[in-house]
Design an enzyme around this catalytic site. Structure first.
Site, PDB file in Angstrom:
ATOM      1  N   GLU A 190      -5.991  18.647  63.448  1.00  0.00           N
ATOM      2  CA  GLU A 190      -4.856  19.143  64.225  1.00  0.00           C
ATOM      3  C   GLU A 190      -3.756  18.088  64.220  1.00  0.00           C
ATOM      4  O   GLU A 190      -4.018  16.909  63.969  1.00  0.00           O
ATOM      5  CB  GLU A 190      -5.293  19.375  65.676  1.00  0.00           C
ATOM      6  CG  GLU A 190      -6.358  20.422  65.840  1.00  0.00           C
ATOM      7  CD  GLU A 190      -5.884  21.782  65.387  1.00  0.00           C
ATOM      8  OE1 GLU A 190      -5.030  22.372  66.046  1.00  0.00           O
ATOM      9  OE2 GLU A 190      -6.360  22.261  64.344  1.00  0.00           O
ATOM     10  N   LYS A 205     -12.719  27.145  70.671  1.00  0.00           N
ATOM     11  CA  LYS A 205     -13.310  28.189  69.819  1.00  0.00           C
ATOM     12  C   LYS A 205     -14.582  28.747  70.471  1.00  0.00           C
ATOM     13  O   LYS A 205     -14.826  29.970  70.436  1.00  0.00           O
ATOM     14  CB  LYS A 205     -13.610  27.614  68.433  1.00  0.00           C
ATOM     15  CG  LYS A 205     -12.335  27.246  67.670  1.00  0.00           C
ATOM     16  CD  LYS A 205     -12.634  26.373  66.463  1.00  0.00           C
ATOM     17  CE  LYS A 205     -11.353  25.974  65.750  1.00  0.00           C
ATOM     18  NZ  LYS A 205     -11.557  24.928  64.732  1.00  0.00           N
TER      19      LYS A 205
HETATM   20  N1  HSE Z   1      -8.504  21.142  63.131  1.00  0.00           N
HETATM   21  C1  HSE Z   1      -9.418  22.221  63.024  1.00  0.00           C
HETATM   22  C2  HSE Z   1     -10.693  21.761  62.366  1.00  0.00           C
HETATM   23  C3  HSE Z   1      -8.905  23.362  62.202  1.00  0.00           C
HETATM   24  O1  HSE Z   1     -10.763  20.610  61.923  1.00  0.00           O
HETATM   25  O2  HSE Z   1     -11.623  22.536  62.284  1.00  0.00           O
HETATM   26  C4  HSE Z   1      -8.204  24.386  62.966  1.00  0.00           C
HETATM   27  O3  HSE Z   1      -8.936  24.828  64.059  1.00  0.00           O
END
Ligand code: HSE
Length: 431
Positions: A190, A205
């Protein structure tokens, strides 16, 4: 042929991927969907910054509000990042009857109830496949393909950056900072990589998946989220010696009393569990339903094209919703579950690593404290050291609640034979 007008807010890694792949597969999409997905406008303020994919300047507008004012746009894609601006944009888009596609997991995890409440009221769908596990179609699978299942358990490696870092640390002994830099250069992390390594990207998530699976918005402030910042090369080595691999796991469980457990924790995963072999930036999600049994999803959870693939899938769904409207707005609340179980009541085996003084009786004192808390040892490794020096004591313990472990640790910390801060990890089941 009917055209579906699309506006895109945010031309970063994923936005550029959507633009490129819509162009690349335009003909195929036209054949499959029966209409033309036309990216008409891109809201992006910074037109001067050099970019790997040049901005198509003829379509650029300076503000996301310009997208909402344009009656030729049926769908808006929100890929701006952040919370407040995207929240305003999405709520206003719904108010104006424009369908929304977003990859913004932080926003949905924090404001899902508000956004989908309005979506249902206004009968405007919101699509969010790209918010969880990049290119893996887990949202659609949980929401649609598994609609006939109670979800018994979900385990996920859902942050590519931390999986990449843990893999590099385990395989090549690379240090944390260099592995993170590599992940950032590859575009996985990110903009603020703190969310990747402190567990909250995976946490958002997990909250979205659990909310969808159990029909209520899981309160983020009550979810246990731990990152990988404290994982050391020594932890990685001992895990390997004991037949485990450390993974940042999202754990979602339905409990017998109807409550739900949701957490993100670095975990010792037995090498026999398929999730232990999920390496690099790859994500994997194991879903157990009461009807379907065990299923496993594997793929790229981050990066330009995989995430764009999910956004484009959502655009196709939006186009279908436009061609044949139906009562479907992206999230269906229900009252069969509804309670989150406190983290202190979660049960698992644990691994515990302690720095201790190497003198007679130390192991017995530690085992004594664990015993007082009702925790039984299942194995111990103590690499050889010189008497009087600091030794590393590595214990595996049988099933215990997190609450029991925390209270044992409090007592262990206060023993005069213990050096430094103890480390402990939950241990995942073998399948
Ligand atoms: N930065 C996140 C990851 C991707 O490394 O999985 C987008 O959610």
């Amino acid at each position: 042929m009917r055209e579906v007008g699309i506006g895109l807010a945010g031309f970063g890694t994923v936005g550029a991927g959507v633009y490129l792949n819509l162009e690349k597969n335009r003909e195929l999409l036209r054949e499959r969907i029966g209409c033309d997905l036309v990216l008409r406008k891109i809201a992006e303020r910074d037109t001067l910054r050099p970019r790997p994919v040049p901005l198509p300047l003829d379509r650029v507008v300076p503000d996301w509000r310009d997208l909402l004012d344009d009656p030729s746009l049926d769908v808006v894609i929100e890929l701006m990042g952040g919370i407040e601006q995207p929240r305003q944009m999405i709520l206003e888009a719904i108010q104006r009857g424009k369908m929304v596609v977003t990859a913004n997991k932080a926003l949905l995890a924090e404001h899902g109830a508000e956004i989908f409440g309005l979506a249902v009221e206004k009968r405007v769908p919101v699509f969010y496949e790209a918010a969880v596990a990049g290119g893996i179609p887990i949202i659609k699978s949980v929401r649609e393909a598994f609609v006939g299942n109670h979800f018994l358990r979900v385990r996920g490696i859902v942050n590519g950056t931390s999986n990449y870092i843990l893999t590099r640390m385990a395989e090549s002994g690379m240090d944390f900072a260099s592995a993170l830099r590599e992940a950032q250069e590859a575009g996985y992390a990110e903009a603020n990589p703190a969310l990747d390594v402190n567990g909250w990207d995976a946490g958002h998530k997990a909250i979205i998946l659990a909310s969808l699976a159990y029909g209520f918005w899981v309160p983020s402030q009550d979810v246990l989220v731990e990152g990988i910042e404290k994982v050391t090369p020594a932890d990685s080595r001992f895990a390997a010696q004991l037949g485990y691999t450390i993974k940042l796991l999202a754990c979602i469980d339905a409990c017998a009393d109807g409550s739900v457990e949701v957490s993100v924790q670095p975990s010792f995963v037995p090498n026999g569990n398929i999730l232990a072999s999920v390496n690099g930036v790859f994500n994997a999600i194991a879903v157990r339903g009461d009807v379907v049994g065990d299923t496993l999803f594997y793929g790229r959870g981050a990066g330009q094209d995989p995430t764009a693939s999910s956004v484009i899938g959502d655009l196709a769904d939006a186009a279908n919703a436009l061609l044949s409207p139906r009562s479907f707005y992206g999230f269906v609340p229900h009252g069969l579950y509804g309670k989150l179980r406190p983290a202190s009541e979660m049960v698992s085996p644990f691994y515990l690593r302690l720095g201790v003084e190497d003198r007679p009786g130390v192991l017995a004192r530690i085992a004594g404290v664990l015993g007082e808390e009702g925790i039984g040892n299942s194995s111990v490794i103590q690499p050889e050291s010189q008497e009087g020096e600091e030794a590393s004591l590595n214990l595996m313990v049988h099933d215990a609640t997190r609450g029991q472990m925390l209270s044992a640790l409090e007592k262990i910390r206060s023993l005069d034979c213990v050096r430094g801060e103890p480390a402990f990890y939950r241990v995942e089941a073998s399948a």
